[in-house]
Design a protein around this motif. Structure first.
Motif, PDB file in Angstrom:
ATOM      1  N   PHE A 290       0.740  -1.165   0.109  1.00  0.00           N
ATOM      2  CA  PHE A 290       0.148   0.011   0.056  1.00  0.00           C
ATOM      3  C   PHE A 290       0.932   1.075   0.049  1.00  0.00           C
ATOM      4  CE2 PHE A 290      -2.490   3.303   1.992  1.00  0.00           C
ATOM      5  CZ  PHE A 290      -3.760   3.184   1.190  1.00  0.00           C
ATOM      6  N   HIS A 291       1.967   1.241   0.890  1.00  0.00           N
ATOM      7  CA  HIS A 291       2.716   2.571   0.862  1.00  0.00           C
ATOM      8  C   HIS A 291       3.817   2.396  -0.005  1.00  0.00           C
ATOM      9  CE1 HIS A 291       1.569   4.000   5.168  1.00  0.00           C
ATOM     10  NE2 HIS A 291       0.494   4.139   4.476  1.00  0.00           N
ATOM     11  N   MET A 292       4.038   1.402  -0.626  1.00  0.00           N
ATOM     12  CA  MET A 292       5.345   1.219  -1.405  1.00  0.00           C
ATOM     13  C   MET A 292       4.701   1.458  -2.806  1.00  0.00           C
ATOM     14  SD  MET A 292       8.065   0.135   0.272  1.00  0.00           S
ATOM     15  CE  MET A 292       9.176  -0.375  -1.246  1.00  0.00           C
ATOM     16  N   VAL A 293       3.429   1.784  -3.257  1.00  0.00           N
ATOM     17  CA  VAL A 293       3.013   2.232  -4.499  1.00  0.00           C
ATOM     18  C   VAL A 293       2.420   3.458  -4.323  1.00  0.00           C
ATOM     19  CG1 VAL A 293       2.910  -0.209  -5.526  1.00  0.00           C
ATOM     20  CG2 VAL A 293       0.911   0.792  -4.419  1.00  0.00           C
TER      21      VAL A 293
ATOM     22  N   ASP B 113      -6.395  -1.585  13.694  1.00  0.00           N
ATOM     23  CA  ASP B 113      -5.407  -0.995  14.377  1.00  0.00           C
ATOM     24  C   ASP B 113      -4.020  -1.336  14.410  1.00  0.00           C
ATOM     25  OD1 ASP B 113      -7.190   1.001  14.887  1.00  0.00           O
ATOM     26  OD2 ASP B 113      -7.422   0.371  17.114  1.00  0.00           O
ATOM     27  N   LEU B 114      -3.823  -2.826  14.634  1.00  0.00           N
ATOM     28  CA  LEU B 114      -2.658  -3.605  14.710  1.00  0.00           C
ATOM     29  C   LEU B 114      -2.034  -3.935  13.469  1.00  0.00           C
ATOM     30  CD1 LEU B 114      -0.539  -4.789  16.764  1.00  0.00           C
ATOM     31  CD2 LEU B 114      -1.724  -6.795  16.501  1.00  0.00           C
ATOM     32  N   ALA B 115      -2.934  -3.931  12.643  1.00  0.00           N
ATOM     33  CA  ALA B 115      -2.443  -4.280  11.133  1.00  0.00           C
ATOM     34  C   ALA B 115      -1.998  -2.985  10.333  1.00  0.00           C
ATOM     35  CB  ALA B 115      -3.587  -4.951  10.353  1.00  0.00           C
ATOM     36  N   TRP B 116      -2.374  -1.993  10.713  1.00  0.00           N
ATOM     37  CA  TRP B 116      -2.128  -0.679  10.136  1.00  0.00           C
ATOM     38  C   TRP B 116      -0.566  -0.193  10.800  1.00  0.00           C
ATOM     39  CZ3 TRP B 116      -2.965   1.191   5.720  1.00  0.00           C
ATOM     40  CH2 TRP B 116      -4.270   0.965   5.143  1.00  0.00           C
ATOM     41  N   LEU B 117      -0.469  -0.452  11.860  1.00  0.00           N
ATOM     42  CA  LEU B 117       0.505  -0.150  12.838  1.00  0.00           C
ATOM     43  C   LEU B 117       2.017  -0.866  12.420  1.00  0.00           C
ATOM     44  CD1 LEU B 117       2.260   1.424  15.103  1.00  0.00           C
ATOM     45  CD2 LEU B 117       1.329  -0.327  16.642  1.00  0.00           C
ATOM     46  N   VAL B 118       1.470  -2.214  12.263  1.00  0.00           N
ATOM     47  CA  VAL B 118       2.700  -3.279  11.809  1.00  0.00           C
ATOM     48  C   VAL B 118       2.827  -3.083  10.391  1.00  0.00           C
ATOM     49  CG1 VAL B 118       3.307  -5.725  11.781  1.00  0.00           C
ATOM     50  CG2 VAL B 118       2.298  -4.639  13.877  1.00  0.00           C
ATOM     51  N   GLY B 119       2.081  -3.164   9.548  1.00  0.00           N
ATOM     52  CA  GLY B 119       2.018  -3.228   8.024  1.00  0.00           C
ATOM     53  C   GLY B 119       2.365  -1.832   7.546  1.00  0.00           C
ATOM     54  N   ALA B 120       1.888  -0.858   8.100  1.00  0.00           N
ATOM     55  CA  ALA B 120       2.032   0.311   7.234  1.00  0.00           C
ATOM     56  C   ALA B 120       2.420   1.487   7.795  1.00  0.00           C
ATOM     57  CB  ALA B 120       0.418   0.769   6.840  1.00  0.00           C
ATOM     58  N   GLY B 121       2.316   1.654   9.109  1.00  0.00           N
ATOM     59  CA  GLY B 121       2.821   3.000   9.868  1.00  0.00           C
ATOM     60  C   GLY B 121       4.373   3.188   9.674  1.00  0.00           C
ATOM     61  N   PHE B 122       5.117   2.335   9.503  1.00  0.00           N
ATOM     62  CA  PHE B 122       6.545   2.709   9.367  1.00  0.00           C
ATOM     63  C   PHE B 122       7.248   2.390   7.992  1.00  0.00           C
ATOM     64  CE2 PHE B 122       5.972   1.787  13.984  1.00  0.00           C
ATOM     65  CZ  PHE B 122       6.579   3.366  14.565  1.00  0.00           C
ATOM     66  N   ALA B 123       6.200   1.797   7.213  1.00  0.00           N
ATOM     67  CA  ALA B 123       6.633   1.364   5.841  1.00  0.00           C
ATOM     68  C   ALA B 123       7.510   2.482   5.104  1.00  0.00           C
ATOM     69  CB  ALA B 123       5.630   0.901   5.171  1.00  0.00           C
ATOM     70  N   PRO B 124       6.784   3.795   4.892  1.00  0.00           N
ATOM     71  CA  PRO B 124       7.542   4.872   4.273  1.00  0.00           C
ATOM     72  C   PRO B 124       8.901   5.029   5.171  1.00  0.00           C
ATOM     73  CG  PRO B 124       5.304   5.655   4.231  1.00  0.00           C
ATOM     74  CD  PRO B 124       5.570   4.281   5.188  1.00  0.00           C
ATOM     75  N   LEU B 125       9.185   5.164   6.146  1.00  0.00           N
ATOM     76  CA  LEU B 125      10.430   5.729   7.097  1.00  0.00           C
ATOM     77  C   LEU B 125      11.298   4.533   6.518  1.00  0.00           C
ATOM     78  CD1 LEU B 125      12.121   7.402   8.750  1.00  0.00           C
ATOM     79  CD2 LEU B 125      10.687   5.923  10.444  1.00  0.00           C
ATOM     80  N   VAL B 126      10.972   3.394   6.681  1.00  0.00           N
ATOM     81  CA  VAL B 126      11.746   2.154   6.611  1.00  0.00           C
ATOM     82  C   VAL B 126      12.227   1.998   5.186  1.00  0.00           C
ATOM     83  CG1 VAL B 126      12.303  -0.402   6.915  1.00  0.00           C
ATOM     84  CG2 VAL B 126      11.024   1.081   8.637  1.00  0.00           C
ATOM     85  N   ALA B 127      11.337   1.976   4.447  1.00  0.00           N
ATOM     86  CA  ALA B 127      11.808   2.036   2.932  1.00  0.00           C
ATOM     87  C   ALA B 127      12.718   2.884   2.249  1.00  0.00           C
ATOM     88  CB  ALA B 127      10.346   1.907   2.037  1.00  0.00           C
TER      89      ALA B 127
END
Length: 443
Positions: free
Chosen positions: A273-276, A391-405
């Motif tokens: 989701f965040h990668m695209v 809540d947990l799904a968005w936190l684990v899967g998406a919250g830090f995705a742009p920063l980490v990527a």
């Protein structure tokens, strides 16, 4: 049926709205779907307006004293705050729901969401108030996160409960249409102001208008959702405990395993989701000379593709099962993770291919990621359990995705972002394998 005037969750506002809709003996799935789509579009619009600004506005407006890369990384760090505070909002607003009713909860949550988003439109820059600019941005972002925790209205569950058994996948995809619809509008607004204003005017005042629009959309969404949650059908399901909020700690103790599995099952989809959407815009802004409005146009094309793919996911899921579709999608995402660095760094046509392929996979997987283990929850804990899972799904899967990527790509090259996405696909496969209940109940 218990009188609505004696129902603990009923309020004067809800009773008045219920009188307006009293002629409807049963709320139809199509009506629920419209309310769900409008509601999710409003939430995702706030999300995308902030996300786009994190890539092209805040690094220069809030962090001009840092390098463009460092400023973007700090913007993404603040971006993650909403996902951290969202579970806090869920706990607070579940209490409000139990004591004051769903109408009160939704009204407060959506005005807090819209107010926090609109407040960002007035944010002074670093040149005006120094580091207080970043502090205020973080505060408003936390306000968005707390509010998002309160926007859970149970409408997705209501839609699932009212959907024909052979069309569960079709109706499950409808809430997810809000994401690409919101991206389409948000990208279009920013592209318009970027193309019609000078860079100086855009950074001075042009970027603020989409945040004002977000508040207006939230008001419209509030009325659309209240119309559904005050119907007698919703009330009946509430009284039968199908949509009644349960105590958070009690829900975690009883259904903690389902919550964790439900959060990790769609991890590949949420990472993609965040990668695209967010990450490629930041990469284009930092490392290419391309006009940003051009790439936002490509994202709009991707959003249209995503809408179509989500619709297809509903049809396919009803043929092969939601679990199977998520599993096949995870395999596709894993393959895409290997090719994506080459596409994003391969020129204009390759960028279009990156977005189109990415949104096809995103639509197929994200279209069925909502409530993937909802059938595992008992009727007494489904409402709260589904909210905590989200809540947990968005936190684990998406919250830090742009920063980490972005951090990985800046340090080790774009291939590192592919490895990060691949790890999400692997985790999804493991979660789906472990969840034997889902395999038995939903093919």
């Amino acid at each position: 049926m218990t009188s609505v005037t004696t129902t603990p969750s009923s309020t004067a506002m809800e009773r008045d709205a219920r009188n307006v809709t009293a002629r409807d003996k049963r709320v139809a799935p199509g009506e629920i779907a419209i309310g769900v789509i409008i509601g999710r579009t409003s939430e995702f619009f706030d999300f995308f307006v902030y996300a786009i600004a994190s890539c092209i506005v805040f690094p220069a407006h809030v962090f001009p004293y840092l390098s463009p890369l460092a400023g973007t990384l700090w913007s993404f760090a603040i971006f993650a705050l909403a996902f951290i505070t969202r579970p806090i909002g869920s706990v607070i607003f579940m209490w409000v729901d139990r004591h004051y009713g769903r109408g009160v909860k939704l009204t407060i949550a959506l005005f807090l969401l819209g107010g926090s988003t609109a407040a960002i439109a007035f944010l002074p820059g670093y040149d005006t108030i120094g580091h207080w600019s970043a502090a205020l941005l973080a505060l408003f972002r936390c306000g968005q996160g707390v509010a998002l925790g309160g926007t859970w209205d149970g409408l997705a569950s209501l839609l699932s409960l009212n959907a024909p058994k052979n069309k569960r996948g079709w109706y499950a995809m409808m809430p997810q249409l809000g994401a690409p619809l919101a991206l389409l509008v948000a990208s279009g607004l920013f592209a318009f102001f970027l193309s019609t204003l000078s860079r100086a005017d855009f950074l001075d005042w042009g970027w603020r208008y989409p945040f004002f629009v977000a508040f207006a959309i939230n008001v419209v969404a509030l009325f659309a959702r209240l119309r559904i949650v005050v119907t007698h059908e919703f009330e009946r399901l509430f009284e039968s405990k199908e949509l009644q909020p349960s105590p958070v700690l009690e829900t975690i103790r009883g259904d903690g395993r389902n919550i964790v599995i439900g959060a990790f099952a769609p991890l590949a989809s949420f990472a993609l989701f965040h990668m695209v959407t967010v990450f490629p815009l930041s990469w284009i802004a930092l490392y290419t000379e391309q006009p940003l409005e051009r790439f936002l146009g490509i994202e709009m094309i991707g959003a249209v593709v995503g809408i179509l793919a989500i619709v297809v996911s509903g049809f396919v899921a009803d043929q092969v099962g939601r679990r199977s579709l998520l599993g096949y999608s995870a395999i596709g995402i894993a393959i895409f993770a290997v090719a994506s660095p080459l596409l994003l760094d391969g020129g204009e046509l390759a960028e279009v291919a990156f977005m189109v392929l990415g949104f096809i996979l995103l639509g197929l997987s994200f279209g069925q990621s909502s409530g993937v283990v909802a059938s595992n929850f008992s009727s007494a804990t489904r409402y709260t359990g589904s909210a905590l899972t989200s809540d947990l799904a968005w936190l684990v899967g998406a919250g830090f995705a742009p920063l980490v990527a972005l951090a990985l790509s800046a340090s080790f090259g774009l291939a590192a972002s592919g490895v990060y996405l691949l790890s999400g696909a692997v985790v999804t496969g493991i979660a789906l394998f472990i969840n034997k209940e889902l395999a038995g109940r939903d093919r």
